[in-house]
Motif scaffolding. Structure first.
Motif, PDB file in Angstrom:
ATOM      1  N   GLN A 238       0.791  -1.296  -0.069  1.00 35.79           N
ATOM      2  CA  GLN A 238      -0.101   0.090  -0.135  1.00 35.79           C
ATOM      3  C   GLN A 238       0.743   1.319  -0.014  1.00 35.79           C
ATOM      4  N   ILE A 239       0.239   2.427  -0.444  1.00 36.29           N
ATOM      5  CA  ILE A 239       1.036   3.411  -0.600  1.00 36.29           C
ATOM      6  C   ILE A 239       1.145   4.272   0.919  1.00 36.29           C
ATOM      7  N   GLN A 240       2.093   4.696   1.345  1.00 34.08           N
ATOM      8  CA  GLN A 240       2.503   5.133   2.739  1.00 34.08           C
ATOM      9  C   GLN A 240       2.220   6.435   2.627  1.00 34.08           C
ATOM     10  N   MET A 241       2.680   7.339   1.695  1.00 32.43           N
ATOM     11  CA  MET A 241       2.515   8.898   1.689  1.00 32.43           C
ATOM     12  C   MET A 241       2.265   9.179   0.071  1.00 32.43           C
ATOM     13  N   HIS A 242       1.665  10.092  -0.006  1.00 34.70           N
ATOM     14  CA  HIS A 242       1.376  10.509  -1.387  1.00 34.70           C
ATOM     15  C   HIS A 242       1.452  11.950  -1.532  1.00 34.70           C
ATOM     16  N   LEU A 243       2.017  12.566  -2.480  1.00 31.84           N
ATOM     17  CA  LEU A 243       2.246  14.072  -2.743  1.00 31.84           C
ATOM     18  C   LEU A 243       1.390  14.527  -3.769  1.00 31.84           C
ATOM     19  N   ASP A 244       0.675  15.554  -3.694  1.00 33.51           N
ATOM     20  CA  ASP A 244       0.182  16.411  -4.832  1.00 33.51           C
ATOM     21  C   ASP A 244       0.678  17.706  -4.993  1.00 33.51           C
ATOM     22  N   ILE A 245       1.511  18.059  -6.109  1.00 30.97           N
ATOM     23  CA  ILE A 245       2.398  19.116  -6.358  1.00 30.97           C
ATOM     24  C   ILE A 245       1.658  20.075  -7.301  1.00 30.97           C
ATOM     25  N   GLU A 246       1.136  21.050  -6.954  1.00 32.20           N
ATOM     26  CA  GLU A 246       0.760  22.237  -7.907  1.00 32.20           C
ATOM     27  C   GLU A 246       1.859  22.719  -8.771  1.00 32.20           C
ATOM     28  N   VAL A 247       1.598  22.934 -10.139  1.00 29.45           N
ATOM     29  CA  VAL A 247       2.696  23.388 -11.209  1.00 29.45           C
ATOM     30  C   VAL A 247       1.686  24.268 -11.985  1.00 29.45           C
ATOM     31  N   SER A 248       2.660  25.339 -12.573  1.00 29.04           N
ATOM     32  CA  SER A 248       1.971  26.317 -13.365  1.00 29.04           C
ATOM     33  C   SER A 248       1.897  25.851 -14.864  1.00 29.04           C
ATOM     34  N   ASP A 249       2.750  24.842 -15.257  1.00 30.48           N
ATOM     35  CA  ASP A 249       2.676  24.234 -16.635  1.00 30.48           C
ATOM     36  C   ASP A 249       2.908  22.697 -16.463  1.00 30.48           C
ATOM     37  N   LEU A 250       1.624  22.073 -16.632  1.00 32.25           N
ATOM     38  CA  LEU A 250       1.502  20.739 -16.367  1.00 32.25           C
ATOM     39  C   LEU A 250       2.547  19.930 -17.365  1.00 32.25           C
ATOM     40  N   PRO A 251       2.411  20.172 -18.767  1.00 31.07           N
ATOM     41  CA  PRO A 251       3.043  19.551 -19.730  1.00 31.07           C
ATOM     42  C   PRO A 251       4.758  19.543 -19.462  1.00 31.07           C
ATOM     43  N   SER A 252       5.103  20.692 -19.194  1.00 24.31           N
ATOM     44  CA  SER A 252       6.452  21.133 -18.951  1.00 24.31           C
ATOM     45  C   SER A 252       6.893  20.260 -17.614  1.00 24.31           C
ATOM     46  N   ALA A 253       5.968  20.265 -16.433  1.00 27.40           N
ATOM     47  CA  ALA A 253       6.751  19.836 -15.157  1.00 27.40           C
ATOM     48  C   ALA A 253       6.689  18.288 -15.443  1.00 27.40           C
ATOM     49  N   VAL A 254       5.604  17.812 -16.350  1.00 30.99           N
ATOM     50  CA  VAL A 254       5.760  16.415 -16.413  1.00 30.99           C
ATOM     51  C   VAL A 254       7.115  16.102 -17.166  1.00 30.99           C
ATOM     52  N   GLU A 255       7.430  16.731 -18.316  1.00 33.05           N
ATOM     53  CA  GLU A 255       8.622  16.347 -18.982  1.00 33.05           C
ATOM     54  C   GLU A 255       9.640  16.517 -18.014  1.00 33.05           C
ATOM     55  N   ARG A 256       9.716  17.553 -17.310  1.00 31.93           N
ATOM     56  CA  ARG A 256      10.883  17.582 -16.257  1.00 31.93           C
ATOM     57  C   ARG A 256      11.043  16.413 -15.330  1.00 31.93           C
ATOM     58  N   ALA A 257       9.803  15.975 -14.717  1.00 31.73           N
ATOM     59  CA  ALA A 257       9.963  14.905 -13.823  1.00 31.73           C
ATOM     60  C   ALA A 257      10.244  13.510 -14.620  1.00 31.73           C
ATOM     61  N   LEU A 258       9.818  13.295 -15.967  1.00 35.58           N
ATOM     62  CA  LEU A 258      10.365  12.383 -16.563  1.00 35.58           C
ATOM     63  C   LEU A 258      11.898  12.231 -16.819  1.00 35.58           C
ATOM     64  N   ALA A 259      12.267  13.544 -17.011  1.00 36.67           N
ATOM     65  CA  ALA A 259      13.945  13.727 -17.362  1.00 36.67           C
ATOM     66  C   ALA A 259      14.706  13.320 -16.096  1.00 36.67           C
ATOM     67  N   LEU A 260      13.889  13.701 -15.050  1.00 33.38           N
ATOM     68  CA  LEU A 260      14.575  13.347 -13.647  1.00 33.38           C
ATOM     69  C   LEU A 260      14.498  11.848 -13.189  1.00 33.38           C
ATOM     70  N   GLY A 261      14.052  11.098 -13.988  1.00 33.94           N
ATOM     71  CA  GLY A 261      13.871   9.589 -13.478  1.00 33.94           C
ATOM     72  C   GLY A 261      12.288   9.195 -13.203  1.00 33.94           C
ATOM     73  N   ALA A 262      11.603  10.008 -13.102  1.00 30.81           N
ATOM     74  CA  ALA A 262       9.997   9.455 -12.759  1.00 30.81           C
ATOM     75  C   ALA A 262       9.574   8.812 -13.995  1.00 30.81           C
TER      76      ALA A 262
END
Length: 79
Positions: A23-47
């Motif tokens: 089961q998930i032990q903690m969950h983060l919801d992170i607000e971003v101003s530009d969703l596509p760019s934030a997703v791209e950055r997260a993927l580049a960092l290993g997500a």
């Protein structure tokens, strides 16, 4: 630089949750101003993008250890 130590019996959490799985032990919801760019950055960092994406303005990803987190943009934020 920190060395990475892992638990050999670690099991990645499942999302969406499954009764017999880790089961998930903690969950983060992170607000971003530009969703596509934030997703791209997260993927580049290993997500990794999760298969299940329940909302158009939220992206569910997991970190390299498998912990899920969400990136979201508020309606009207220009994302």
């Amino acid at each position: 630089m920190c060395s990475r130590v892992t638990e050999p019996l670690f099991t990645r959490p499942q999302w969406p949750s499954a009764w017999s799985e880790q089961q998930i032990q903690m969950h983060l919801d992170i607000e971003v101003s530009d969703l596509p760019s934030a997703v791209e950055r997260a993927l580049a960092l290993g997500a990794a993008m999760r298969d299940s994406q329940p909302q158009d303005d939220v992206r569910v990803l997991c970190d390299p250890a498998g912990h899920p987190f969400c990136l979201f943009a508020r309606a009207g934020s220009g994302a």
